[in-house]
Scaffold this motif. Structure first.
Motif, short mmCIF file in Angstrom:
data_model
loop_
_atom_site.label_atom_id
_atom_site.label_comp_id
_atom_site.label_asym_id
_atom_site.label_seq_id
_atom_site.Cartn_x
_atom_site.Cartn_y
_atom_site.Cartn_z
N HIS A 31 1.74 16.76 -7.90
CA HIS A 31 0.68 16.11 -9.10
C HIS A 31 0.88 15.62 -10.18
CE1 HIS A 31 -2.45 18.29 -6.57
NE2 HIS A 31 -1.46 19.09 -6.04
N ASP A 32 2.25 15.92 -10.69
CA ASP A 32 2.50 15.22 -12.19
C ASP A 32 3.46 14.10 -11.69
OD1 ASP A 32 1.17 17.30 -13.37
OD2 ASP A 32 2.83 18.42 -13.70
N GLY A 33 4.26 14.02 -10.72
CA GLY A 33 5.45 13.11 -10.34
C GLY A 33 6.72 13.37 -10.83
N TYR A 34 7.65 12.78 -10.05
CA TYR A 34 8.91 13.08 -10.64
C TYR A 34 9.54 12.97 -11.62
CZ TYR A 34 14.28 13.41 -9.71
OH TYR A 34 15.43 13.83 -9.84
N ALA A 35 9.18 11.74 -12.21
CA ALA A 35 9.73 11.41 -13.78
C ALA A 35 9.18 12.40 -14.78
CB ALA A 35 9.31 10.02 -14.02
N ALA A 36 7.72 12.67 -14.60
CA ALA A 36 7.02 13.48 -15.56
C ALA A 36 7.55 15.09 -15.70
CB ALA A 36 5.58 13.27 -15.56
N GLY A 112 3.13 18.92 -0.38
CA GLY A 112 4.19 18.37 0.30
C GLY A 112 3.90 16.87 0.60
N LEU A 113 2.94 16.86 1.49
CA LEU A 113 2.45 15.25 1.84
C LEU A 113 2.17 14.49 0.76
CD1 LEU A 113 0.17 16.09 4.88
CD2 LEU A 113 2.26 15.20 5.05
N LEU A 114 1.59 15.15 -0.30
CA LEU A 114 1.39 14.25 -1.46
C LEU A 114 2.60 13.83 -2.27
CD1 LEU A 114 -1.04 12.91 -3.17
CD2 LEU A 114 -0.77 15.14 -4.58
N LEU A 115 3.57 14.57 -2.40
CA LEU A 115 4.87 14.17 -2.92
C LEU A 115 5.38 13.22 -2.27
CD1 LEU A 115 7.75 15.28 -1.94
CD2 LEU A 115 6.80 17.59 -2.67
N LEU A 164 -1.44 10.35 5.41
CA LEU A 164 -0.75 10.35 3.96
C LEU A 164 -1.99 9.73 3.16
CD1 LEU A 164 2.87 9.36 4.06
CD2 LEU A 164 1.81 11.66 3.57
N GLY A 165 -2.64 8.59 3.53
CA GLY A 165 -3.77 8.15 2.61
C GLY A 165 -4.84 8.88 2.68
N MET A 166 -5.28 9.55 3.69
CA MET A 166 -6.19 10.71 3.56
C MET A 166 -5.94 11.62 2.27
SD MET A 166 -7.15 11.68 7.61
CE MET A 166 -7.79 12.91 7.17
N LEU A 168 -4.09 11.15 -0.04
CA LEU A 168 -4.08 10.73 -1.42
C LEU A 168 -5.46 10.26 -1.73
CD1 LEU A 168 -2.27 9.32 -3.73
CD2 LEU A 168 -2.38 7.35 -2.30
N LEU A 169 -6.51 9.95 -0.87
CA LEU A 169 -7.72 9.75 -1.34
C LEU A 169 -8.56 10.85 -1.52
CD1 LEU A 169 -8.75 6.82 1.36
CD2 LEU A 169 -8.20 6.59 -1.04
N ARG A 170 -8.45 12.09 -0.91
CA ARG A 170 -8.92 13.18 -1.04
C ARG A 170 -8.43 13.77 -2.40
NH1 ARG A 170 -11.43 16.01 3.39
NH2 ARG A 170 -10.69 18.10 2.51
N SER A 171 -7.09 13.70 -2.61
CA SER A 171 -6.68 14.42 -3.87
C SER A 171 -7.11 13.73 -5.02
CB SER A 171 -5.19 14.57 -3.72
OG SER A 171 -5.07 15.38 -2.35
N THR A 172 -7.06 12.23 -5.32
CA THR A 172 -6.81 11.52 -6.38
C THR A 172 -8.30 10.74 -6.70
OG1 THR A 172 -5.85 9.57 -5.34
CG2 THR A 172 -4.52 11.23 -6.09
N LEU A 173 -9.03 10.33 -5.55
CA LEU A 173 -10.01 9.37 -5.91
C LEU A 173 -11.49 10.20 -5.51
CD1 LEU A 173 -8.68 5.87 -4.50
CD2 LEU A 173 -8.86 6.75 -6.88
N GLY A 174 -11.51 11.01 -4.64
CA GLY A 174 -12.66 11.61 -4.49
C GLY A 174 -13.66 10.74 -3.73
#
Length: 206
Positions: A31-36, A112-115, A164-166, A168-174
């Motif tokens: 949810h925050d990304g590797y770098a952050a 796990g899929l999102l990362l 993975l697209g599902m 991403l779309l469900r988790s970030t864009l609604g």
């Protein structure tokens, strides 16, 4: 006193500490990304000393690799003897947020899929991500009863990209109606996609 959302500090064995670190790291990386995400963030939320990350995983990169390994394992867990439709049903349940139906650990799988799809800005980490995505697509091909060749691997990767697209779309864009779709709505489209790409009809198109 702990930070908000942190696990309470307590005596625990090494195996439990490792699991706690993996659970927190998977969610943070997703949810925050590797770098952050810092090892301090992970240790504080898990309620342990930051030095334990080096003890159990060597480094932040080692912890990220362990999260990827767990993600690939989770995708295949419990699917060894399932047919295409049953795999679709299991996948629909894991991707959905249907109240009362989601199984323990399914949020872990979605994280796990999102990362796997979050870019890191770190070439070494992105190389790890590519290697694990290829391994995951090979696992998908095998679990749908296919032998691994370039054509089957391509079809498995297309299926993986769709899933993975599902996520991403469900988790970030609604995006709707995808984000609101529950287990029952997702099951048949997923079964159709698996069958078209990796079932008998998919084979006939080669």
């Amino acid at each position: 006193m702990t930070t908000s959302g942190a696990l309470p500090r307590r005596r625990r064995d090494a195996a439990q500490t490792r699991l706690d670190l993996l659970d927190v790291a998977r969610r943070r990386f997703a949810h925050d990304g590797y770098a952050a995400t810092t090892v301090r963030h992970i240790a504080d939320e898990a309620g342990v000393n930051v030095a334990l990350i080096s003890r159990y995983f060597t480094s932040k990169e080692g912890l990220f690799q362990a999260c990827l390994t767990d993600a690939v394992t989770d995708v295949g867990r419990g699917t060894d003897d399932l047919g295409h439709g049953e795999i679709a049903a299991r996948l629909a349940r894991r991707l959905s947020d249907t109240p009362g139906k989601i199984e323990p650990g399914e949020n872990r799988l979605r994280d796990g899929l999102l990362l796997l799809v979050r870019t890191s800005g770190d070439e070494r980490i992105d190389d790890l991500r590519r290697d694990f995505l290829r391994a995951l697509s090979e696992k998908v091909a095998v679990k749908t009863g296919n032998t691994i060749d370039e054509s089957t691997l391509l079809r498995a990767q297309i299926l993986l990209a769709a899933v993975l697209g599902m996520v991403l779309l469900r988790s970030t864009l609604g995006i709707q109606p995808l984000s609101a779709a529950g287990e029952d709505e997702l099951r048949q489209p997923l079964a159709d996609l698996i069958d078209a790409l990796l079932g008998t009809r998919g084979h006939d198109r080669r």
